[in-house]
Enzyme design. Structure first.
Site, PDB file in Angstrom:
ATOM      1  CD  GLU A 439       4.391  -3.984  61.987  1.00 49.85           C
ATOM      2  OE1 GLU A 439       4.695  -3.072  61.224  1.00 49.85           O
ATOM      3  OE2 GLU A 439       3.377  -3.954  62.726  1.00 49.85           O
TER       4      GLU A 439
HETATM    5  C1  FAD Z   1      14.898  -1.810  60.598  1.00 50.46           C
HETATM    6  C2  FAD Z   1      13.782  -1.250  61.426  1.00 50.46           C
HETATM    7  C3  FAD Z   1      12.609  -0.870  60.805  1.00 50.46           C
HETATM    8  C4  FAD Z   1      11.578  -0.301  61.560  1.00 50.46           C
HETATM    9  N1  FAD Z   1      10.456   0.168  60.923  1.00 50.46           N
HETATM   10  C5  FAD Z   1       9.568   0.917  61.627  1.00 50.46           C
HETATM   11  C6  FAD Z   1       8.513   1.617  60.964  1.00 50.46           C
HETATM   12  O1  FAD Z   1       8.341   1.541  59.744  1.00 50.46           O
HETATM   13  N2  FAD Z   1       7.681   2.394  61.718  1.00 50.46           N
HETATM   14  C7  FAD Z   1       7.839   2.529  63.057  1.00 50.46           C
HETATM   15  O2  FAD Z   1       7.075   3.254  63.671  1.00 50.46           O
HETATM   16  N3  FAD Z   1       8.809   1.863  63.723  1.00 50.46           N
HETATM   17  C8  FAD Z   1       9.684   1.073  63.037  1.00 50.46           C
HETATM   18  N4  FAD Z   1      10.702   0.425  63.682  1.00 50.46           N
HETATM   19  C9  FAD Z   1      10.772   0.501  65.135  1.00 50.46           C
HETATM   20  C10 FAD Z   1      10.414  -0.815  65.787  1.00 50.46           C
HETATM   21  O3  FAD Z   1       9.047  -1.077  65.624  1.00 50.46           O
HETATM   22  C11 FAD Z   1      10.862  -0.745  67.252  1.00 50.46           C
HETATM   23  O4  FAD Z   1      12.272  -0.833  67.226  1.00 50.46           O
HETATM   24  C12 FAD Z   1      10.243  -1.820  68.100  1.00 50.46           C
HETATM   25  O5  FAD Z   1       8.885  -1.563  68.274  1.00 50.46           O
HETATM   26  C13 FAD Z   1      10.885  -1.922  69.479  1.00 50.46           C
HETATM   27  O6  FAD Z   1      10.991  -0.674  70.104  1.00 50.46           O
HETATM   28  P1  FAD Z   1      12.407  -0.199  70.672  1.00 50.46           P
HETATM   29  O7  FAD Z   1      13.406  -0.348  69.591  1.00 50.46           O
HETATM   30  O8  FAD Z   1      12.234   1.128  71.291  1.00 50.46           O
HETATM   31  O9  FAD Z   1      12.780  -1.267  71.785  1.00 50.46           O
HETATM   32  P2  FAD Z   1      12.355  -1.196  73.304  1.00 50.46           P
HETATM   33  O10 FAD Z   1      10.908  -0.864  73.418  1.00 50.46           O
HETATM   34  O11 FAD Z   1      13.316  -0.362  74.043  1.00 50.46           O
HETATM   35  O12 FAD Z   1      12.526  -2.739  73.733  1.00 50.46           O
HETATM   36  C14 FAD Z   1      13.802  -3.303  74.113  1.00 50.46           C
HETATM   37  C15 FAD Z   1      13.543  -4.679  74.744  1.00 50.46           C
HETATM   38  O13 FAD Z   1      12.721  -4.537  75.923  1.00 50.46           O
HETATM   39  C16 FAD Z   1      11.549  -5.342  75.819  1.00 50.46           C
HETATM   40  N5  FAD Z   1      10.425  -4.623  76.423  1.00 50.46           N
HETATM   41  C17 FAD Z   1      10.060  -3.344  76.217  1.00 50.46           C
HETATM   42  N6  FAD Z   1       8.962  -3.057  76.943  1.00 50.46           N
HETATM   43  C18 FAD Z   1       8.614  -4.171  77.590  1.00 50.46           C
HETATM   44  C19 FAD Z   1       7.560  -4.520  78.493  1.00 50.46           C
HETATM   45  N7  FAD Z   1       6.611  -3.644  78.841  1.00 50.46           N
HETATM   46  N8  FAD Z   1       7.537  -5.776  78.985  1.00 50.46           N
HETATM   47  C20 FAD Z   1       8.450  -6.678  78.612  1.00 50.46           C
HETATM   48  N9  FAD Z   1       9.470  -6.411  77.782  1.00 50.46           N
HETATM   49  C21 FAD Z   1       9.545  -5.177  77.269  1.00 50.46           C
HETATM   50  C22 FAD Z   1      11.347  -5.576  74.325  1.00 50.46           C
HETATM   51  O14 FAD Z   1      10.632  -6.779  74.082  1.00 50.46           O
HETATM   52  C23 FAD Z   1      12.785  -5.639  73.815  1.00 50.46           C
HETATM   53  O15 FAD Z   1      13.288  -6.926  73.956  1.00 50.46           O
HETATM   54  C24 FAD Z   1      11.717  -0.176  62.954  1.00 50.46           C
HETATM   55  C25 FAD Z   1      12.904  -0.599  63.581  1.00 50.46           C
HETATM   56  C26 FAD Z   1      13.934  -1.093  62.827  1.00 50.46           C
HETATM   57  C27 FAD Z   1      15.213  -1.472  63.523  1.00 50.46           C
END
Ligand code: FAD
Length: 597
Positions: A439
């Site tokens: 989220e």
């Molecule tokens: C168990 C689980 C359930 C989930 N359920 C859903 C779901 O139902 N629907 C759905 O669509 N998604 C879902 N997700 C996905 C989840 O919302 C994402 O994992 C989350 O939004 C983070 O994206 P990412 O994993 O690509 O991390 P990344 O975007 O790669 O982030 C990695 C790190 O970099 C930081 N970061 C990234 N961009 C920036 C920036 N611009 N400035 C500063 N810091 C930054 C982040 O804060 C984080 O610490 C789920 C994930 C899991 C693990």
């Protein structure tokens, strides 16, 4: 398994910290009066303790499984979900015109805390459905609403949120899923999504996916994203379930916690395209999704509160049973219960105080959302809506950080027994870890707070919030009671730190964006300490008033002691955070350069 729904504490927080008392005076919450809120929470607690709690460990051990292309939830979950929906719990805050009870978000948020504390993985399923109902209610066409909302509100169908793709996580601009228009006004969806919570399962008759995708003429970036409703089973004209849509769950993730909640890799359009229908305007999908996400963000904040509450109850139970060492002043030769050791007491009170502060912030946010819909005056509705916008990233990120910290402290209180799986303390720590990530990660929430929410209405929303905290401080200063200790002084210092940090952010947001972003997370934490501390103090003031008129409930004296503990032991971190924000950025950049980051 230890969990008892803390109904009296939640009610106290709703009434004396979150603003329900003012809401009653303003005539906004007639539907919660005459003991209705208490009766509802008591019944929710009974169901959570007897139905959901026993299935929590089963869910953790068994996990969700993919068998022959279909997801199976753990033993007992489908039947529990049927009982839960038949009892009407999915309808609590649903729209009345589609079969909901139209009750306040404030009440539903408190219920969500209770379901989640008993079984976080299970509670995640309705949490997503509630968000989708809101998105569809606000942005969906009348036809889509009529077809889908009644069964989503009843809970016989559930919903998902399909945003994430391998290359598009926090940054959705890289999203590739495509939507191709059909002559009949529908669309064919092609693409892959990952990490989709409850993307497939066996607890409901149909699953309604809200999917972000790009139309053929879409502009690049986030402004070219549209939102589509894509059901697992297509509907006949009369709303009956028809053929299976062209979508499937192709694998399940193996993950740290919430094992019972299936986290699905989804494929849309392996054959001729998954049939979908547009929600809202073309290319405006992200705005529609934000309706769902704001709602979901508050509820994810409640997940932090819920797990913190359960971890605290578990740690208290263990600390009363376990004997080690001799506590200071102990006369007998026998070993003391560890709860008698001052360091264990410090851990337990930290857990309790952080949990109650996070709960107060989340319930305040819920009250603001209710007011944004229930206030008769348009200007007051607008103000409430801006306050909800300001508090939502705080509710999400502060409370889920607290959930993680408190669950970790819970393991510490258990000693070695916490690290092995038998007590359940380790599961709580594993389960709640995700709440700070999904989220919108907590880092993204902090950026949202400083870049978008602080400037709301020229900074007026934040000024109003600070003024509200100052009202509490003024009331504290008029109290002459030893029980309040240094609470007025320490909270005064915390609020002053926040005021200076706000001034710093506002003065430098245009000219020093890199510094502002380096301080965003400490800023959110400082906001949480000042807002949480003053909310608990507001509760302490009510407790003092009630006691001075003869009330003798021990909860009242405890609330004063707890607010004082928070002010003197936790809010004192505010001055350090202020320095991190106003002076710390230079060393973040210098160290990053030195380590060639
Ligand atoms: C168990 C689980 C359930 C989930 N359920 C859903 C779901 O139902 N629907 C759905 O669509 N998604 C879902 N997700 C996905 C989840 O919302 C994402 O994992 C989350 O939004 C983070 O994206 P990412 O994993 O690509 O991390 P990344 O975007 O790669 O982030 C990695 C790190 O970099 C930081 N970061 C990234 N961009 C920036 C920036 N611009 N400035 C500063 N810091 C930054 C982040 O804060 C984080 O610490 C789920 C994930 C899991 C693990």
């Amino acid at each position: 398994m230890i969990y008892h729904a803390p109904v009296a504490e939640i009610l106290f927080s709703m009434l004396h910290e979150a603003g329900l008392d003012h809401g009653f005076e303003d005539g906004l919450y007639a539907d919660l009066a005459d003991g209705f809120a208490e009766a509802t929470l008591t019944e929710a607690g009974r169901l959570a303790e007897h139905l959901l709690l026993p299935l929590d460990r089963i869910g953790d051990r068994e996990g969700a499984r993919l068998i022959g292309g279909e997801v199976r939830t753990p033993e007992g979950w489908p039947s529990a979900y049927a009982q839960w929906t038949q009892a009407g719990w999915n309808r609590v805050s649903g729209p009345i015109e589609h079969g909901g009870f139209g009750l306040p978000i404030l009440l539903n948020a408190a219920c969500i805390e209770i379901w989640t504390a008993a079984n976080m993985a299970f509670g995640l399923c309705p949490l997503l459905t509630i968000g989708a109902i809101e998105a569809l209610r606000v942005h969906g066409s009348a036809d889509l609403q009529a077809l889908y909302l009644p069964r989503l509100v009843a809970g016989t169908w559930t919903a998902t949120m399909n945003l994430t793709e391998p290359q598009a996580g926090s940054d959705l601009s890289g999203l590739k899923t495509r939507a191709v228009p059909e002559a009949d006004g529908s669309y064919r969806i092609f693409g892959s999504k990952i990490f989709i919570t409850f993307g497939d399962h066996d607890m409901a008759e149909n699953i309604v996916h809200l999917v972000l995708a790009r139309l053929p003429d879409a502009p690049e970036g986030t402004r070219g994203i549209s939102l589509f409703l894509v059901p697992k089973f297509l509907l006949g004209d009369d709303g009956s379930l028809g053929a299976r849509n062209d979508l499937s769950c192709i694998s399940l993730e193996h993950k740290l916690g919430i094992h019972g909640s299936p986290t699905c890799a989804m494929v849309f359009g392996e054959k001729d395209g998954a049939r979908g229908w547009l929600i809202g305007e073309p290319h405006r999908g992200l705005a529609c999704m934000f309706t769902m996400m704001n709602n979901a963000r508050l509820n994810v904040g409640m997940q932090g509160v819920a797990i913190a509450e359960r971890a605290t109850q578990l740690a208290l139970y263990h600390a009363r049973e376990r004997r080690q060492g001799r506590a200071p002043g102990e006369k007998s030769d026998a070993m003391s219960e560890i709860i008698r050791h001052p360091d264990v007491q410090r851990m337990l009170m930290t857990m309790k105080a952080l949990t109650l502060a996070a709960r107060a912030i989340c319930l305040m946010t819920a009250d603001s959302i209710d007011r944004s819909q229930r206030e008769p005056d348009a200007e007051r509705r607008k103000k409430a809506s801006e306050r909800a916008g300001l508090l939502t990233p705080l509710a999400k990120a502060f409370s889920t950080d607290i959930g993680n910290e408190v669950a970790s402290l819970g393991v510490q209180v258990h000693g070695g027994m916490g690290y092995i799986e038998d007590t359940g303390a380790a599961q709580l720590m594993r389960d709640v870890r995700i709440a700070a990530i999904y989220e919108g990660t907590n880092g993204i929430q902090a950026m949202d707070l400083v870049l978008r929410k602080l400037p709301l209405s020229g900074g007026e929303a934040m000024r109003d919030e600070l003024a509200d905290m100052r009202v509490v401080l003024a009331a504290l200063e008029s109290i002459n009671s030893e029980a309040f200790g240094a609470m007025p002084v320490r909270l005064g210092e915390a609020v002053a730190s926040l005021e200076r940090a706000v001034d710093f952010m506002r003065a430098n947001i245009e000219t020093r964006p890199k510094d502002i972003l380096a301080g965003a997370s400490p800023f959110l934490r400082l906001f949480g300490l000042a807002r949480g501390g003053t909310a608990l103090a507001r509760g302490a003031l009510s407790a003092h008033r009630l006691m001075s008129t003869g009330a003798s409930d021990p909860l009242l004296a405890a609330r004063i002691a707890l607010a004082r503990f928070f002010a003197e032991n936790i809010a004192t971190g505010a001055s350090g955070l202020e320095r991190n924000i106003t002076e710390g950025a230079g060393s973040v950049h210098a160290a990053a350069d030195a380590f060639a980051l």
